[in-house]
Design an enzyme around this catalytic site. Structure first.
Site, PDB file in Angstrom:
ATOM      1  N   THR A  62      40.133  34.444  27.367  1.00 41.53           N
ATOM      2  CA  THR A  62      40.945  35.015  28.451  1.00 41.53           C
ATOM      3  C   THR A  62      42.332  35.392  27.941  1.00 41.53           C
ATOM      4  O   THR A  62      42.843  34.779  26.997  1.00 41.53           O
ATOM      5  CB  THR A  62      41.075  33.982  29.590  1.00 41.53           C
ATOM      6  N   GLU A  68      44.838  34.592  29.389  1.00 38.54           N
ATOM      7  CA  GLU A  68      45.753  33.513  29.780  1.00 38.54           C
ATOM      8  C   GLU A  68      46.169  32.647  28.590  1.00 38.54           C
ATOM      9  O   GLU A  68      47.140  31.900  28.682  1.00 38.54           O
ATOM     10  CB  GLU A  68      45.126  32.665  30.898  1.00 38.54           C
ATOM     11  N   TYR A 104      43.920  24.769  32.291  1.00 37.92           N
ATOM     12  CA  TYR A 104      42.822  25.728  32.060  1.00 37.92           C
ATOM     13  C   TYR A 104      43.095  26.577  30.816  1.00 37.92           C
ATOM     14  O   TYR A 104      42.274  26.627  29.899  1.00 37.92           O
ATOM     15  CB  TYR A 104      42.638  26.642  33.281  1.00 37.92           C
ATOM     16  N   SER A 118      42.942  24.681  27.598  1.00 38.78           N
ATOM     17  CA  SER A 118      41.596  24.334  27.133  1.00 38.78           C
ATOM     18  C   SER A 118      40.906  25.561  26.536  1.00 38.78           C
ATOM     19  O   SER A 118      40.178  25.451  25.550  1.00 38.78           O
ATOM     20  CB  SER A 118      40.758  23.734  28.270  1.00 38.78           C
ATOM     21  N   LYS A 119      41.154  26.737  27.109  1.00 38.40           N
ATOM     22  CA  LYS A 119      40.567  27.959  26.545  1.00 38.40           C
ATOM     23  C   LYS A 119      41.195  28.265  25.180  1.00 38.40           C
ATOM     24  O   LYS A 119      40.509  28.709  24.257  1.00 38.40           O
ATOM     25  CB  LYS A 119      40.771  29.146  27.484  1.00 38.40           C
ATOM     26  N   LEU A 166      41.364  34.837  43.962  1.00 40.50           N
ATOM     27  CA  LEU A 166      42.170  35.657  44.872  1.00 40.50           C
ATOM     28  C   LEU A 166      41.377  36.714  45.660  1.00 40.50           C
ATOM     29  O   LEU A 166      41.396  36.718  46.894  1.00 40.50           O
ATOM     30  CB  LEU A 166      43.309  36.342  44.107  1.00 40.50           C
TER      31      LEU A 166
HETATM   32  P1  NAD Z   1      32.727  30.919  36.842  1.00 37.80           P
HETATM   33  O1  NAD Z   1      33.489  29.679  37.173  1.00 37.80           O
HETATM   34  O2  NAD Z   1      32.388  31.877  37.933  1.00 37.80           O
HETATM   35  O3  NAD Z   1      31.327  30.510  36.166  1.00 37.80           O
HETATM   36  C1  NAD Z   1      31.220  29.504  35.200  1.00 37.80           C
HETATM   37  C2  NAD Z   1      29.747  29.166  35.014  1.00 37.80           C
HETATM   38  O4  NAD Z   1      29.653  28.189  33.959  1.00 37.80           O
HETATM   39  C3  NAD Z   1      29.086  28.551  36.253  1.00 37.80           C
HETATM   40  O5  NAD Z   1      27.808  29.122  36.455  1.00 37.80           O
HETATM   41  C4  NAD Z   1      28.963  27.075  35.897  1.00 37.80           C
HETATM   42  O6  NAD Z   1      27.857  26.433  36.527  1.00 37.80           O
HETATM   43  C5  NAD Z   1      28.800  27.134  34.383  1.00 37.80           C
HETATM   44  N1  NAD Z   1      29.230  25.899  33.712  1.00 37.80           N
HETATM   45  C6  NAD Z   1      30.372  25.207  33.908  1.00 37.80           C
HETATM   46  N2  NAD Z   1      30.398  24.114  33.129  1.00 37.80           N
HETATM   47  C7  NAD Z   1      29.252  24.129  32.402  1.00 37.80           C
HETATM   48  C8  NAD Z   1      28.707  23.280  31.405  1.00 37.80           C
HETATM   49  N3  NAD Z   1      29.342  22.171  31.009  1.00 37.80           N
HETATM   50  N4  NAD Z   1      27.519  23.593  30.860  1.00 37.80           N
HETATM   51  C9  NAD Z   1      26.842  24.717  31.269  1.00 37.80           C
HETATM   52  N5  NAD Z   1      27.296  25.544  32.213  1.00 37.80           N
HETATM   53  C10 NAD Z   1      28.498  25.253  32.771  1.00 37.80           C
HETATM   54  O7  NAD Z   1      33.535  31.609  35.683  1.00 37.80           O
HETATM   55  P2  NAD Z   1      33.724  33.170  35.360  1.00 37.80           P
HETATM   56  O8  NAD Z   1      34.842  33.693  36.164  1.00 37.80           O
HETATM   57  O9  NAD Z   1      32.401  33.825  35.402  1.00 37.80           O
HETATM   58  O10 NAD Z   1      34.218  33.101  33.842  1.00 37.80           O
HETATM   59  C11 NAD Z   1      33.303  33.144  32.762  1.00 37.80           C
HETATM   60  C12 NAD Z   1      34.067  33.081  31.458  1.00 37.80           C
HETATM   61  O11 NAD Z   1      34.969  34.179  31.372  1.00 37.80           O
HETATM   62  C13 NAD Z   1      34.919  31.830  31.326  1.00 37.80           C
HETATM   63  O12 NAD Z   1      34.829  31.374  29.992  1.00 37.80           O
HETATM   64  C14 NAD Z   1      36.333  32.308  31.645  1.00 37.80           C
HETATM   65  O13 NAD Z   1      37.282  31.533  30.955  1.00 37.80           O
HETATM   66  C15 NAD Z   1      36.281  33.725  31.111  1.00 37.80           C
HETATM   67  N6  NAD Z   1      37.180  34.688  31.760  1.00 37.80           N
HETATM   68  C16 NAD Z   1      37.195  34.821  33.130  1.00 37.80           C
HETATM   69  C17 NAD Z   1      38.012  35.787  33.723  1.00 37.80           C
HETATM   70  C18 NAD Z   1      38.001  36.006  35.213  1.00 37.80           C
HETATM   71  O14 NAD Z   1      38.803  36.798  35.719  1.00 37.80           O
HETATM   72  N7  NAD Z   1      37.132  35.359  35.981  1.00 37.80           N
HETATM   73  C19 NAD Z   1      38.815  36.610  32.923  1.00 37.80           C
HETATM   74  C20 NAD Z   1      38.782  36.447  31.525  1.00 37.80           C
HETATM   75  C21 NAD Z   1      37.949  35.496  30.970  1.00 37.80           C
HETATM   76  P1  TYD Z   2      43.236  33.603  40.560  1.00 37.99           P
HETATM   77  O1  TYD Z   2      42.216  34.494  41.190  1.00 37.99           O
HETATM   78  O2  TYD Z   2      43.109  32.125  40.753  1.00 37.99           O
HETATM   79  O3  TYD Z   2      43.257  33.981  39.012  1.00 37.99           O
HETATM   80  P2  TYD Z   2      44.317  33.525  37.836  1.00 37.99           P
HETATM   81  O4  TYD Z   2      45.233  32.497  38.362  1.00 37.99           O
HETATM   82  O5  TYD Z   2      43.411  32.982  36.784  1.00 37.99           O
HETATM   83  O6  TYD Z   2      45.012  34.782  37.449  1.00 37.99           O
HETATM   84  O7  TYD Z   2      44.672  34.028  41.091  1.00 37.99           O
HETATM   85  C1  TYD Z   2      45.160  35.346  40.912  1.00 37.99           C
HETATM   86  C2  TYD Z   2      46.574  35.389  41.429  1.00 37.99           C
HETATM   87  O8  TYD Z   2      46.551  35.210  42.849  1.00 37.99           O
HETATM   88  C3  TYD Z   2      47.465  34.281  40.889  1.00 37.99           C
HETATM   89  O9  TYD Z   2      48.784  34.814  40.673  1.00 37.99           O
HETATM   90  C4  TYD Z   2      47.491  33.255  41.994  1.00 37.99           C
HETATM   91  C5  TYD Z   2      47.352  34.087  43.254  1.00 37.99           C
HETATM   92  N1  TYD Z   2      46.643  33.445  44.381  1.00 37.99           N
HETATM   93  C6  TYD Z   2      47.237  33.420  45.655  1.00 37.99           C
HETATM   94  O10 TYD Z   2      48.349  33.919  45.873  1.00 37.99           O
HETATM   95  N2  TYD Z   2      46.541  32.825  46.666  1.00 37.99           N
HETATM   96  C7  TYD Z   2      45.318  32.257  46.495  1.00 37.99           C
HETATM   97  O11 TYD Z   2      44.752  31.681  47.481  1.00 37.99           O
HETATM   98  C8  TYD Z   2      44.721  32.310  45.191  1.00 37.99           C
HETATM   99  C9  TYD Z   2      43.367  31.697  44.946  1.00 37.99           C
HETATM  100  C10 TYD Z   2      45.421  32.914  44.164  1.00 37.99           C
END
Ligand code: NAD
Ligand code: TYD
Length: 339
Positions: free
Chosen positions: A125, A127, A153, A156-157, A193
């Site tokens: 990410t 982040e 978070y 850890s990433k 969000l």
């Molecule tokens: P998510 O929380 O929607 O899904 C995570 C999935 O991992 C779930 O299905 C969960 O059951 C599974 N999981 C959790 N712990 C586990 C374990 N110990 N063993 C096996 N499975 C496990 O997350 P997401 O938003 O789909 O993100 C996926 C990846 O992309 C993550 O590594 C996140 O850091 C990265 N990422 C997310 C975003 C975003 O905007 N959502 C952006 C950049 C990177």
């Molecule tokens: P989020 O979707 O949790 O992603 P990230 O924090 O990983 O970027 O949040 C996106 C942005 O929205 C972040 O600046 C926090 C804000 N936010 C709110 O203002 N209200 C909410 O209820 C949530 C979940 C996030």
């Protein structure tokens, strides 16, 4: 090719599996997912009967079972999406983030080493770079921006990313890392969000905006992220990091107002609540490297992507209603009541 996709019952992993099985119908996909609160088997319902797909409920930290699965399946590549992914939850309970995001990553890479130096891709990410100031729009994250994390978070990433690079240098594991900006689209868990605001709007519930809503995120439609990962796994240079993003920076408050407008609701629903601890101000990705080396460009602009996303939530109510009628209610109460 036979690939292991971890975290495929989650948001991005699920979208990736749908994209991958249709883009590469000759390949086999094995999904490992623990099915935590964020994992939904209904996300994968339409591929469960596909003969090229296998779902295995498993924790990526469970060394014995991960090794047994690798011995049985002998995959050509592993793409690790599995993670604890929500910043607010990491502030409440960091331990599980360290376990899954760091130990889980090491366990998967150990299995890759043990069964033929398997190609490994880490889904990371933006982040990990920390945040950027709001008043310096000229500054963007490049692959050379130092790691400088804010939340448990992102730390850890970042820890996982450092391990991936160490396994490459020390053991010669063929790795790549992608660092993407915020994703949005179908199957996004409603603690984040965009889906939270859509769902609350549909119920005419207050829309909780942290602080003044001025924090900036750089939004990418999830399918564009999936295509970038597929490209990196096939054509990326081993040992490299690729940033993924589409130059789409937006303030939180503007996103919330846009969703309100699209759904024909009132801005009176907006409720400003106590800010997140350590709240990152701004994320912004410089995607020059993946564009120049691999020819990747985003295909879905925000105006189109947000419309598609809202439409998906309107047409797939049962997917998210099942979530918000369960354990989610306790989470919501704890996180937002009296905030
Ligand atoms: P998510 O929380 O929607 O899904 C995570 C999935 O991992 C779930 O299905 C969960 O059951 C599974 N999981 C959790 N712990 C586990 C374990 N110990 N063993 C096996 N499975 C496990 O997350 P997401 O938003 O789909 O993100 C996926 C990846 O992309 C993550 O590594 C996140 O850091 C990265 N990422 C997310 C975003 C975003 O905007 N959502 C952006 C950049 C990177
Ligand atoms: P989020 O979707 O949790 O992603 P990230 O924090 O990983 O970027 O949040 C996106 C942005 O929205 C972040 O600046 C926090 C804000 N936010 C709110 O203002 N209200 C909410 O209820 C949530 C979940 C996030």
């Amino acid at each position: 090719m036979k690939i292991v996709v971890t975290g495929g019952a989650g948001f991005i992993g699920g979208n990736f599996i749908h994209y991958y099985l249709s883009a590469h119908p000759e390949d086999q996909v094995i999904c490992i997912d623990k099915l935590t609160y964020a994992g939904n088997l209904s996300t994968l319902a339409s591929v469960m009967d596909n003969p090229n797909f296998r779902f295995v409920r498993m924790d990526i930290c469970d060394r014995d079972n991960v090794f047994a699965l690798f011995e049985e399946e002998r995959p050509d590549a592993v793409i690790n999406f599995a993670a604890e992914s929500h910043v607010d939850r990491s502030i409440d309970n960091p331990g599980i983030f360290l376990q899954t995001n760091i130990i889980g990553t090491a366990t998967l890479m150990d299995a890759c080493r043990a069964f033929g130096n398997v190609r490994y891709h880490q889904v990371s990410t933006d982040e990990v770079y920390g945040d950027l100031p709001l008043d310096r729009p000229d500054l963007l994250f490049t692959e050379n921006t130092p790691i400088h994390t804010s939340s448990p978070y992102s730390s850890s990433k970042a820890g996982a990313d450092l391990l991936v690079q160490a396994y490459h240098r020390t053991y010669g594991l063929p790795v790549t890392i992608s660092r993407c900006s915020n994703n949005y689209g179908p199957y996004h868990f409603p603690e984040k969000l965009i889906p939270l605001m859509i769902v609350n709007c549909l119920y005419d519930k207050p829309l909780p905006v942290y602080g003044e809503g001025l924090n900036v995120r750089d939004w990418l439609y999830v399918e564009d992220h999936c295509k970038a990962i597929d490209l990196i796994v096939r054509k990326g240079r081993i040992g490299e990091v690729y940033n993924v993003g589409g130059h789409n920076e937006m303030r939180n408050i503007d996103i919330v107002k846009l969703i309100i407008r699209e759904l024909g609701k009132s801005e009176d629903l907006i409720t400003y609540v106590t800010d997140r601890k350590g709240h990152d101000l701004r994320y912004a990705i410089d995607p020059t490297k993946i564009h120049e080396e691999l020819g990747w460009l985003p295909e879905t602009c925000f105006e189109e992507g947000i419309k598609k996303t809202i439409k998906w939530y309107l047409e797939n109510r049962s997917w998210w209603e099942e979530i918000i009628n369960g354990e989610y209610q306790n989470y919501y109460e704890k996180m937002y009541n009296n905030r």
